[in-house]
Design a protein around this motif. Structure first.
Motif, mmCIF file in Angstrom:
data_model
loop_
_atom_site.group_PDB
_atom_site.id
_atom_site.type_symbol
_atom_site.label_atom_id
_atom_site.label_comp_id
_atom_site.label_asym_id
_atom_site.label_seq_id
_atom_site.Cartn_x
_atom_site.Cartn_y
_atom_site.Cartn_z
ATOM 1 N N THR A 1 -12.152 12.331 2.168
ATOM 2 C CA THR A 1 -12.099 13.751 2.507
ATOM 3 C C THR A 1 -12.865 13.974 3.806
ATOM 4 O O THR A 1 -13.993 13.489 3.958
ATOM 5 C CB THR A 1 -12.748 14.574 1.381
ATOM 6 O OG1 THR A 1 -11.988 14.376 0.183
ATOM 7 C CG2 THR A 1 -12.771 16.058 1.732
ATOM 8 N N PRO B 1 -6.925 15.367 2.901
ATOM 9 C CA PRO B 1 -7.913 16.156 2.156
ATOM 10 C C PRO B 1 -9.060 16.586 3.078
ATOM 11 O O PRO B 1 -9.602 15.750 3.802
ATOM 12 C CB PRO B 1 -8.424 15.189 1.077
ATOM 13 C CG PRO B 1 -7.464 14.043 1.060
ATOM 14 C CD PRO B 1 -6.851 13.972 2.417
ATOM 15 N N THR C 1 -3.912 28.247 0.680
ATOM 16 C CA THR C 1 -3.957 26.963 -0.020
ATOM 17 C C THR C 1 -2.784 26.892 -0.988
ATOM 18 O O THR C 1 -2.254 27.913 -1.410
ATOM 19 C CB THR C 1 -5.288 26.792 -0.787
ATOM 20 O OG1 THR C 1 -5.383 27.799 -1.806
ATOM 21 C CG2 THR C 1 -6.469 26.923 0.150
ATOM 22 N N ILE D 1 -8.465 26.543 -5.274
ATOM 23 C CA ILE D 1 -9.474 25.560 -4.870
ATOM 24 C C ILE D 1 -10.854 26.209 -4.995
ATOM 25 O O ILE D 1 -10.968 27.391 -5.315
ATOM 26 C CB ILE D 1 -9.265 25.087 -3.421
ATOM 27 C CG1 ILE D 1 -9.448 26.259 -2.440
ATOM 28 C CG2 ILE D 1 -7.907 24.437 -3.258
ATOM 29 C CD1 ILE D 1 -9.653 25.825 -1.018
ATOM 30 N N VAL E 1 -12.559 19.477 3.560
ATOM 31 C CA VAL E 1 -13.435 20.560 3.124
ATOM 32 C C VAL E 1 -13.859 21.300 4.386
ATOM 33 O O VAL E 1 -14.307 20.678 5.356
ATOM 34 C CB VAL E 1 -14.665 20.026 2.374
ATOM 35 C CG1 VAL E 1 -15.678 21.138 2.147
ATOM 36 C CG2 VAL E 1 -14.249 19.424 1.036
ATOM 37 N N ARG F 1 -9.494 21.271 0.158
ATOM 38 C CA ARG F 1 -10.085 21.096 -1.156
ATOM 39 C C ARG F 1 -11.146 22.145 -1.460
ATOM 40 O O ARG F 1 -11.390 22.487 -2.617
ATOM 41 C CB ARG F 1 -10.736 19.707 -1.260
ATOM 42 C CG ARG F 1 -9.760 18.541 -1.133
ATOM 43 C CD ARG F 1 -8.958 18.378 -2.411
ATOM 44 N NE ARG F 1 -7.974 17.317 -2.295
ATOM 45 C CZ ARG F 1 -8.220 16.035 -2.614
ATOM 46 N NH1 ARG F 1 -9.410 15.659 -3.039
ATOM 47 N NH2 ARG F 1 -7.255 15.139 -2.499
ATOM 48 N N ALA F 2 -11.835 22.609 -0.438
ATOM 49 C CA ALA F 2 -12.899 23.588 -0.668
ATOM 50 C C ALA F 2 -13.244 24.275 0.647
ATOM 51 O O ALA F 2 -12.987 23.745 1.734
ATOM 52 C CB ALA F 2 -14.143 22.904 -1.240
ATOM 53 N N LYS G 1 -4.927 30.644 -5.964
ATOM 54 C CA LYS G 1 -4.907 30.058 -4.625
ATOM 55 C C LYS G 1 -5.191 31.137 -3.581
ATOM 56 O O LYS G 1 -4.896 32.317 -3.785
ATOM 57 C CB LYS G 1 -3.557 29.390 -4.352
ATOM 58 C CG LYS G 1 -2.385 30.339 -4.175
ATOM 59 C CD LYS G 1 -1.132 29.562 -3.777
ATOM 60 C CE LYS G 1 0.010 30.495 -3.436
ATOM 61 N NZ LYS G 1 1.152 29.772 -2.837
ATOM 62 N N ASP H 1 -4.634 19.282 3.036
ATOM 63 C CA ASP H 1 -4.952 19.502 1.623
ATOM 64 C C ASP H 1 -6.377 20.066 1.570
ATOM 65 O O ASP H 1 -7.348 19.327 1.440
ATOM 66 C CB ASP H 1 -4.848 18.155 0.889
ATOM 67 C CG ASP H 1 -5.259 18.265 -0.575
ATOM 68 O OD1 ASP H 1 -5.438 19.395 -1.070
ATOM 69 O OD2 ASP H 1 -5.405 17.205 -1.218
ATOM 70 N N GLU I 1 -17.217 11.154 -4.570
ATOM 71 C CA GLU I 1 -15.925 11.338 -3.883
ATOM 72 C C GLU I 1 -16.123 10.981 -2.410
ATOM 73 O O GLU I 1 -16.863 11.667 -1.717
ATOM 74 C CB GLU I 1 -15.478 12.801 -3.994
ATOM 75 C CG GLU I 1 -15.334 13.305 -5.421
ATOM 76 C CD GLU I 1 -15.269 14.837 -5.488
ATOM 77 O OE1 GLU I 1 -15.052 15.492 -4.460
ATOM 78 O OE2 GLU I 1 -15.468 15.367 -6.603
#
Lengths: 307, 307
Positions: free
Chosen positions: A3, A69, A105, A109, A71, A91-92, B98, A89, A32
């Motif tokens: 990520t 991915p 998104t 998330i 953030v 993720r946060a 989302k 993607d 992760e």
């Protein structure tokens, strides 16, 4: 696939340090794999932080691939992020700015935004007891982010939580806040290596007001006279920067951290109108105007901007 | 001025219960006057929850004034909120959907979105130890929201956290989950009082796919045969509902909670195309198609919708 954790395109201390903090947390605590990256060259204060805490400079990327991915930290504004960010993607999102709209998104998330002065303060809160596992460098980055974003607690964005987190970190690390902050601000104030265009873009965000698009640039410094000595060439560089960045005008606020005031460059009638309407001041024929107490773009400049 | 706390325009159990929970928390724990309100008539399951826990039905409002302090729960989609929502003073957003984009705030606010099945689960987490101070009715609303949104833990949106919170609440309240959930679902399944148009709009969200706008309507029921017995008149009501709501087509999914499958009504070639492309199924000449395992609009219908 690791990520990627990144902030906005003009990496200041928070947008450089917060990705480092969160990538450490994801990798070492959450298990992760994550990598902090930058969307541009860090500013001189951020570079000082990296050197002071022996942190390697994160890789600079110029885009993200679809499905990557990611953030996003310290922004929720697509204009401050790579093109095609909505195809990544996401993720946060961890941020402390107003909700701008535009990021989308595919599914629900983790999004956490709070009105704190600094992203790192929010991360501290989200980490809870896991902070104890962080190496000194991560804690040092966290402290640096907070001192930078609060201008050593001078900015009106500062909350008691920002201050408490910074003071606890400083005590833990054995850092004297006033002298460390002075070192950071001296690093930020050394702008000799930058061209006028680079200075105008160093900490700059685009906003629309009254049908016009402004590049609202802020230079926080303990040595405003150094920047203002370059006033004429800065003004001369504005039209090209504005045109290249799709803006009508650059507004440059030179923030005097220690005196807690800003000087706005007033090169033409448009900026004069903005200054007088936004800050209840009169510019007369002067090519600069001093705005006492104004140090925060987020809290004092943007909410008042009018045309 | 009291802060108004509300969910989306089609108040189901979560969008009715979560405002009640959060307004209690703001008022009683945080000392900030807040009132739960609704943007429409609660559905039969939400009405059952209110009666079961002796909760007064929140006032229904049809808009918000500029500057009105509000907390938005269970949605971040402007299309599901009153017109002019961005002119309100949005204080916080608590949601589990989302990120859609479109909401904007004047300054940084508290935003908390997590990929949980239910807004109330997130509220439980945010409340921490303060939950102990909640009256039974608030805990009962919280339990009801979670059982509703997870379809008693059957929905693939269910997380271990949703389940753990619901089970702890049930134990605390002395509620037997299977029998209470059965009562709730029976209430939701009693659709006799509603017109066809009302049924099509009861739990409906608008999405754009391939240049077409769809009203994606879901009816969760333990008695699908009751709804499907009205198939012809439901189909006949679709064009007017679509037109009035600015959509090209209504897609009605009748979700069989106990058998964990959906029946999609297939009134024309457009819906047939959507069904076959989205769910890898073949409709043949039938006017309905059964989609085994499909119970969640968020997790199984919307992400797959294609044209």
């Amino acid at each position: 696939m690791s990520t990627l954790v990144f902030g906005h395109k003009s990496p200041d201390t928070d947008s450089t340090g917060s990705p480092i903090i969160w990538a450490w947390y994801l990798t070492e605590v959450k298990g992760e794999a994550a990598e902090p990256v930058l969307l541009g060259e860090p500013n001189t204060e951020a570079a000082f932080m990296l050197a002071r805490w022996n942190l390697p400079k994160p890789r600079i990327i110029d885009g993200v691939e679809a499905g990557q991915p990611v953030v996003i930290v310290d922004t929720n504004n697509p204009a401050e992020l790579p093109e095609g960010i909505n195809a990544a993607d996401i993720r946060a999102i961890i941020d402390h700015h107003k909700l701008v709209g535009g990021l989308e998104t595919k599914g629900p998330i983790d999004i956490r935004i709070e009105p704190l002065a600094c992203t790192a303060t929010l991360m501290r809160k989200m980490m809870g007891d896991d902070l104890a596992r962080a190496p000194e460098a991560v804690k040092g980055a966290m402290l640096s982010c907070i001192l930078s974003d609060t201008l050593e607690f001078r900015s009106p964005t500062t909350t008691p939580e920002d201050r408490a987190v910074a003071e606890a970190l400083a005590a833990d690390l054995g850092v004297d806040i006033p002298s460390y902050a002075a070192e950071m601000f001296a690093a930020k104030s050394d702008v000799s290596a930058f061209s006028d265009a680079e200075l105008l873009r160093m900490d700059s965000k685009t906003y629309e007001v009254g049908g016009k698009t402004f590049r609202v640039s802020v230079l926080e410094t303990t040595s405003p006279e150094t920047v203002l000595a370059r006033k004429d060439s800065l003004v001369a560089a504005m039209p090209k920067v504005a045109e290249e960045d799709g803006a009508d005008q650059v507004l440059l606020f030179v923030v005097d951290i220690l005196r807690e005031q800003s000087t706005l460059l007033v090169p033409n009638a448009l900026v004069k109108q903005v200054a007088e309407k936004s800050f209840a001041t009169l510019c007369g024929d002067a090519d600069t105007v001093v705005l006492p107490g104004v140090v925060s773009r987020k809290k004092q400049i943007i909410p008042n901007l009018a045309l």
